[in-house]
Design a protein around this motif. Structure first.
Motif, PDB file in Angstrom:
ATOM      1  N   GLY A   1      36.608  37.806  52.004  1.00  0.00           N
ATOM      2  CA  GLY A   1      36.529  36.670  51.078  1.00  0.00           C
ATOM      3  C   GLY A   1      36.908  37.016  49.654  1.00  0.00           C
ATOM      4  N   THR A   2      37.478  38.215  49.452  1.00  0.00           N
ATOM      5  CA  THR A   2      37.919  38.544  48.091  1.00  0.00           C
ATOM      6  C   THR A   2      39.269  37.917  47.772  1.00  0.00           C
ATOM      7  N   ALA A   3      40.032  37.535  48.801  1.00  0.00           N
ATOM      8  CA  ALA A   3      41.363  36.969  48.555  1.00  0.00           C
ATOM      9  C   ALA A   3      41.288  35.463  48.283  1.00  0.00           C
ATOM     10  N   TYR A   4      42.334  34.937  47.631  1.00  0.00           N
ATOM     11  CA  TYR A   4      42.416  33.493  47.432  1.00  0.00           C
ATOM     12  C   TYR A   4      42.552  32.792  48.771  1.00  0.00           C
ATOM     13  N   GLU A   5      42.072  31.563  48.812  1.00  0.00           N
ATOM     14  CA  GLU A   5      42.296  30.713  49.969  1.00  0.00           C
ATOM     15  C   GLU A   5      43.682  30.074  49.874  1.00  0.00           C
TER      16      GLU A   5
ATOM     17  N   SER B   1      41.879  27.910  43.819  1.00  0.00           N
ATOM     18  CA  SER B   1      41.235  28.208  45.098  1.00  0.00           C
ATOM     19  C   SER B   1      39.751  27.926  44.939  1.00  0.00           C
ATOM     20  N   ASN B   2      39.073  27.616  46.061  1.00  0.00           N
ATOM     21  CA  ASN B   2      37.619  27.524  46.034  1.00  0.00           C
ATOM     22  C   ASN B   2      37.035  28.884  46.392  1.00  0.00           C
ATOM     23  N   THR B   3      35.712  28.986  46.321  1.00  0.00           N
ATOM     24  CA  THR B   3      35.066  30.229  46.707  1.00  0.00           C
ATOM     25  C   THR B   3      35.191  30.393  48.216  1.00  0.00           C
ATOM     26  N   ALA B   4      35.893  31.442  48.648  1.00  0.00           N
ATOM     27  CA  ALA B   4      36.228  31.579  50.060  1.00  0.00           C
ATOM     28  C   ALA B   4      34.997  31.752  50.943  1.00  0.00           C
TER      29      ALA B   4
ATOM     30  N   ALA C   1      37.532  40.378  42.839  1.00  0.00           N
ATOM     31  CA  ALA C   1      37.436  39.444  43.953  1.00  0.00           C
ATOM     32  C   ALA C   1      38.014  38.078  43.576  1.00  0.00           C
ATOM     33  N   PRO C   2      39.342  37.930  43.724  1.00  0.00           N
ATOM     34  CA  PRO C   2      39.968  36.638  43.397  1.00  0.00           C
ATOM     35  C   PRO C   2      39.277  35.470  44.107  1.00  0.00           C
ATOM     36  N   GLY C   3      38.959  35.661  45.400  1.00  0.00           N
ATOM     37  CA  GLY C   3      38.413  34.576  46.208  1.00  0.00           C
ATOM     38  C   GLY C   3      36.961  34.233  45.920  1.00  0.00           C
ATOM     39  N   TYR C   4      36.306  34.997  45.024  1.00  0.00           N
ATOM     40  CA  TYR C   4      34.925  34.660  44.663  1.00  0.00           C
ATOM     41  C   TYR C   4      34.857  33.548  43.621  1.00  0.00           C
TER      42      TYR C   4
END
Lengths: 470, 470
Positions: free
Chosen positions: A143-147, A345-348, B318-321
């Motif tokens: 979940g560290t990557a962008y959605e 992006s939202n929080t993955a 963490a981009p996706g956070y």
């Protein structure tokens, strides 16, 4: 999934029958002996069934007579008056009052009748934590990557699947995830309006939407709204040529808890479609029905992609996760573009966790329990208000949702009531927060999202006494 | 925290000395025997030290002569030309090209030189997962409840504490958390501008900001920008009376990677303050310095609250956070109001997880490793481009950050290069994405955030050959 006990199952069946009108208020229920024979259970189990129903205030026992369905408490106090906003946009909102009410909510030891969401005690926190852990394990890069821009694929899949239950027939590609419900609404309003445009909406309405509209330079036309059936469709028809956008909460809106009848929904969708006025349907409460089934959303009647259906899990599962979505119909490109521009992006990890929770079937069980708690609370609140609030009090009969709307006598000012109550550690939401006009000064919203207890009952009685002494 | 081996520690010390200019490119390093004696280590350890430095392309061994600091590869190719935007706002942005580049990133098997963030392999994923678990245990309601409007207290505390390292002297109350860095920028721009206003900024610049500005109806004045020292301060002075807002990325901006000298930062802050023009400082790369210390941010020179300092962990952790923040100076009320209107609350659990990560000291260790990787990548990229790209190629000498800016001969069109490269599964970001004007058609941005490997080197060589054949 934890199994219910037999007595709970039977109690649930009876509740469904009462809600469905098979037994009506005042009707005598079968005797304990009859229940034993019909259901093939012991006397003790049968007694527990009725005890459960008594605890929920759904039935009462009369010595030497038996058990009766509670006189629907709703019948005792009259409904709030139908709102009659002037049709003019007064351009004022009591920002100071709103900031004060929200600002003071963080103070310790308050009884938060003002809060607009379920209390954490009513949420499946342990299960959610497990889903969060699983999400962090299963997501690419934890979940560290962008959605992707449209949002979590698993969530869109399961929301689409659930839409079949209310006639939505959505595909995953019809959905865009957002950072909670207000983010969805805000994207839609930004995509569809320019400063100076006029929008039509309910009255009373959630203050966040009114504030957002004002901050965007919009004129807000508040429509007359019935406490049980929602907006007056004729009134909308009369102004439809003046408006750029219509925003409704047709399913158990806050603060009234009313639900537009299916025919009204159909008529509104058709009317707006004919005039090419898009409808934002803020549908975050429809899963919280007190009746036997979920109401059909306006989106189900949308044939041309003119309805932007917005929802979230903020009122049912996890407000702090910020998980929402919109099915934007034919406005998809604009919404995607704005999402890209403002948040990327939202929080993955929370999006994935909610998808897992919804996939695994725990959501329906949780919703059933939550609805049960909210409905029972509604009855308890209504009984207490009937007994302890001053003469002339009117009260909504919500068919679902999280809030109760209380109208006091004309000369009682609920902003003043707020001041008095907060000194006794009780927080309420005064009625004038919910409108841009001069109305609802004698009204207030009470949250049903608190766990019922003797303590809570005493606080509600206390509130009634303060109101009586004003 | 895992301890480094002795050879790693000594290698690090030598790297610091090389970066600090104690040994310059071409200088001979002490012999292995001397290192053994001076550091009191074995021959084997000393050999490992130099092997480590060779692997990082920082030194080369010449048979029979010894070890030498690599001829700084930066010296071999000239710098890109200083941008000279016309001063006019052409009002066009290649939206289609941008959508295509972003849209095609999800295709499998691509080498993503176009990506603007570190690859998950470079992120401390396992540690973050632990922090997420701890966050869900420690937060009230496991993070299901809304956050207070200013955001997670623990995160604001630790970001404030870290601000002492660059002269920020922020208190937790000076900070508002946001849903990532773009959300912070978007709130600031909404708070400070009206449609029709003019803003000044760098050129080239991250396309998301240009697109946002256009969508808000703003005029964008792109300023001449030097590939090492950033905007031309005199050029800003010349237009300061025409602008409503200035937005800069003074620390290792994408795509140039340049860093404004401290004196320039001071001068800009003072100039804008005199003219009451607020400065949005998008400071998300400053922690990624290749030199010996973090540059001081503009915010450190802000005496009147005129600088809105925005940052995040999206480029480092963490981009996706979606965890970011703004220190809005004297514009706090407006930013809070907009945050309340558009999103209410951020995702509680990821904000808390990042706070825990930052508190526990693992962040500095991680940043050191990440900087090391990015700097080593930069040298590898530069060497490869020098060897394999066509005659006339120019290249930036980033002092930090995530990207490399490559300028090809005037007649090479990088939009065309994109098309050719994507067929061979290589994705780049063409230069015209980074401007609203007719410039940079022969430029491209390459991401340094990928793990270096022989495979990656081959892809970069391949890209050079494609460019040479255009």
């Amino acid at each position: 999934m934890k199994k219910d006990y037999i007595y709970q199952q039977i109690a649930q069946n009876i509740i469904q029958l009462i809600r469905g009108g098979v037994w009506k208020p005042g009707d005598k229920l079968p005797s304990i002996r009859t229940i034993c024979q019909e259901q093939g259970i012991s006397m003790n189990t049968a007694k527990r069934v009725y005890l459960e129903l008594e605890n929920k205030a759904l039935i009462i026992s009369r010595p030497q007579s038996g058990y009766f369905v509670t006189e629907a408490p709703y019948r005792r106090l009259p409904l709030p008056t139908v709102s009659k906003p002037s049709g003019k946009d007064s351009r004022t909102l009591p920002d100071q009052l709103i900031s004060k009410v929200y600002g003071e909510m963080d103070r310790k030891g308050l009884t938060l009748f003002s809060i607009g969401m379920p209390s954490p005690e009513l949420l499946p926190v342990a299960k959610l934590n497990k889903c969060l852990l699983q999400a962090s394990r299963e997501l690419k890069g934890s979940g560290t990557a962008y959605e992707p821009l449209t949002g979590n694929a698993r969530l869109r899949q399961v929301v689409a699947r659930r839409s079949f239950m209310w006639g939505g027939r959505l595909a995953p590609d019809d959905l865009i995830t957002t950072s909670g419900g207000m983010n969805a609404i805000s994207l839609c309003m930004q995509a569809l309006t320019q400063p100076g445009d006029t929008i039509a909406t309910e009255s009373p309405l959630y203050p966040g939407i009114l504030q957002l509209a004002k901050s965007m330079g919009l004129r807000v036309l508040e429509l007359p709204t019935h406490p049980q059936t929602g907006i007056d469709v004729q009134a909308l028809k009369a102004v439809v040529r003046q408006i750029k956008l219509c925003l409704l909460v047709p399913g158990f809106s806050t603060p009234l808890g009313c639900c537009m009848p299916e025919e009204h929904k159909k008529a509104v969708v058709q009317l707006l479609d004919e005039h090419q006025v898009p409808l934002i349907e803020d549908d975050l409460y429809s899963d919280l029905y007190f009746g036997t089934s979920r109401p059909v959303s306006c989106k189900a009647f949308d044939k041309t992609g003119n309805v932007l259906w917005c929802s979230s899990v903020s009122k049912t599962l996890a407000p702090g996760y910020r998980v929402g979505w919109v099915s934007p119909g034919r406005y998809k490109e604009e919404i995607l573009r704005l999402k890209y521009l403002h948040t990327l992006s939202n929080t993955a990890v929370t999006q994935e966790a909610v998808a897992i929770f919804l996939e695994n079937g725990g959501y329906d069980l949780h919703l059933r329990k939550l609805r049960d708690t909210l409905h029972t609370n509604c009855i308890h609140y209504t009984n207490t208000i009937t007994g302890y609030f001053p003469e002339g009090t009117r009260i909504s009969r919500p068919q679902g949702g999280l809030s109760l709307w209380v109208e006091l006598q004309k000369d009682i000012d609920t902003a003043e009531l707020y001041e008095q109550a907060i000194r006794q550690k009780i927080s309420i939401a005064p009625g004038r927060m919910f409108t841009l006009q001069k109305q609802f000064d004698n009204c207030m919203r009470l949250s049903l999202g608190l766990p019922w207890s003797e303590q809570l009952q005493k606080k509600l009685q206390q509130l009634g006494r303060i109101a009586g002494n004003l």
